[in-house]
Motif scaffolding. Structure first.
Motif, PDB file in Angstrom:
ATOM      1  N   ARG A 185      79.019 -40.408   7.719  1.00 15.89           N
ATOM      2  CA  ARG A 185      78.071 -41.524   7.768  1.00 15.89           C
ATOM      3  C   ARG A 185      76.687 -41.044   8.175  1.00 15.89           C
ATOM      4  O   ARG A 185      75.674 -41.532   7.675  1.00 15.89           O
ATOM      5  CB  ARG A 185      78.577 -42.572   8.752  1.00 15.89           C
ATOM      6  N   SER A 186      76.648 -40.068   9.068  1.00 18.59           N
ATOM      7  CA  SER A 186      75.362 -39.615   9.576  1.00 18.59           C
ATOM      8  C   SER A 186      74.734 -38.496   8.742  1.00 18.59           C
ATOM      9  O   SER A 186      73.602 -38.114   8.992  1.00 18.59           O
ATOM     10  CB  SER A 186      75.509 -39.155  11.031  1.00 18.59           C
ATOM     11  N   LEU A 187      75.446 -37.979   7.742  1.00 16.85           N
ATOM     12  CA  LEU A 187      74.865 -36.961   6.869  1.00 16.85           C
ATOM     13  C   LEU A 187      73.813 -37.577   5.965  1.00 16.85           C
ATOM     14  O   LEU A 187      73.968 -38.690   5.477  1.00 16.85           O
ATOM     15  CB  LEU A 187      75.947 -36.315   5.999  1.00 16.85           C
ATOM     16  N   LYS A 188      72.770 -36.857   5.749  1.00 13.75           N
ATOM     17  CA  LYS A 188      71.700 -37.308   4.851  1.00 13.75           C
ATOM     18  C   LYS A 188      71.825 -36.531   3.540  1.00 13.75           C
ATOM     19  O   LYS A 188      71.279 -35.443   3.389  1.00 13.75           O
ATOM     20  CB  LYS A 188      70.325 -37.070   5.485  1.00 13.75           C
ATOM     21  N   ILE A 189      72.580 -37.092   2.605  1.00 14.43           N
ATOM     22  CA  ILE A 189      72.801 -36.444   1.314  1.00 14.43           C
ATOM     23  C   ILE A 189      71.930 -37.152   0.283  1.00 14.43           C
ATOM     24  O   ILE A 189      72.000 -38.376   0.147  1.00 14.43           O
ATOM     25  CB  ILE A 189      74.285 -36.535   0.899  1.00 14.43           C
ATOM     26  N   PRO A 190      71.097 -36.403  -0.448  1.00 11.69           N
ATOM     27  CA  PRO A 190      70.271 -37.047  -1.473  1.00 11.69           C
ATOM     28  C   PRO A 190      71.137 -37.574  -2.624  1.00 11.69           C
ATOM     29  O   PRO A 190      72.281 -37.145  -2.797  1.00 11.69           O
ATOM     30  CB  PRO A 190      69.347 -35.921  -1.956  1.00 11.69           C
ATOM     31  N   TYR A 191      70.591 -38.491  -3.395  1.00 18.31           N
ATOM     32  CA  TYR A 191      71.317 -39.074  -4.519  1.00 18.31           C
ATOM     33  C   TYR A 191      71.741 -37.982  -5.491  1.00 18.31           C
ATOM     34  O   TYR A 191      70.970 -37.097  -5.845  1.00 18.31           O
ATOM     35  CB  TYR A 191      70.441 -40.099  -5.248  1.00 18.31           C
TER      36      TYR A 191
ATOM     37  N   GLU B  20      76.745 -41.346  17.409  1.00 21.71           N
ATOM     38  CA  GLU B  20      75.551 -41.179  16.571  1.00 21.71           C
ATOM     39  C   GLU B  20      75.177 -39.723  16.324  1.00 21.71           C
ATOM     40  O   GLU B  20      74.569 -39.410  15.320  1.00 21.71           O
ATOM     41  CB  GLU B  20      74.359 -41.913  17.199  1.00 21.71           C
TER      42      GLU B  20
ATOM     43  N   ASN C  83      77.606 -49.006  14.481  1.00 24.56           N
ATOM     44  CA  ASN C  83      76.564 -48.404  15.287  1.00 24.56           C
ATOM     45  C   ASN C  83      76.981 -48.131  16.729  1.00 24.56           C
ATOM     46  O   ASN C  83      76.227 -48.452  17.636  1.00 24.56           O
ATOM     47  CB  ASN C  83      75.333 -49.310  15.262  1.00 24.56           C
TER      48      ASN C  83
ATOM     49  N   THR D  98      75.655 -36.052  15.158  1.00 23.34           N
ATOM     50  CA  THR D  98      76.542 -35.352  14.235  1.00 23.34           C
ATOM     51  C   THR D  98      77.225 -34.160  14.897  1.00 23.34           C
ATOM     52  O   THR D  98      78.430 -33.959  14.730  1.00 23.34           O
ATOM     53  CB  THR D  98      75.749 -34.880  13.001  1.00 23.34           C
TER      54      THR D  98
END
Length: 161
Positions: free
Chosen positions: A72-78, A8, A3, A10
């Motif tokens: 790490r900061s990417l929001k990728i769905p399952y 932080e 952290n 992107t």
């Protein structure tokens, strides 16, 4: 756990990574173009050139850190497919970096040495890397489903009884 406040954002990570990569490319061009104009002994030239280009350099480590922070900061769905491919990457690494496979694959099969002075070197390298990843992923999935899963089932049955 990971952290640091300065990594932080992107967009900032991508910009920082691109600037480091650009700096490394400019350094390579500088070393290639001006090598004859700099009076540096032969054995120092390699150290001079590897300041940004070595796999152990500070800039390479920073680029790896920035790439890690971007992903790490990417929001990728399952995604089951992404997880399946991701689970094979260590096996892919072990297969293609094996001492016997490595030399045979890159020098005998891909013949990368013959493309060194060709303008097609970069596209050919990318194609070879993609084919290598695909073949090694297939081999790792084959190993997982033909060896690991059946052995795991046998061992869990024995554990229960």
């Amino acid at each position: 756990m990971y952290n640091p406040v300065f990594l932080e954002k992107t967009k900032r990570n991508i910009l920082f990574g691109l600037s480091l990569y650009t700096l490394g490319c400019l350094w390579a061009v500088f070393c290639t173009v001006f090598v004859h104009h700099i009076t540096v002994p032969e054995n120092y030239y390699i150290a001079f050139k590897s300041v940004f280009l070595s796999t152990n350099s500070l800039s390479t480590m920073l680029c790896a850190l920035v790439i890690f922070c971007v992903f790490r900061s990417l929001k990728i769905p399952y995604s089951r497919f992404i997880n399946m491919i991701a689970s094979t990457t260590f096996g892919v690494y072990l297969i293609h970096e094996n001492l016997l496979i490595n030399k045979w694959w890159w020098h005998t099969v891909c013949k990368l040495d013959s493309f060194i002075s060709s303008p097609l070197l970069l596209p050919y390298m990318i194609l070879c890397a993609l084919v290598t990843f695909a073949i090694c992923t297939f081999l790792e999935l084959l190993r997982k489903y033909c060896l690991e899963k059946p052995i795991e089932r046998i061992l869990t049955r024995r554990k229960r009884t």
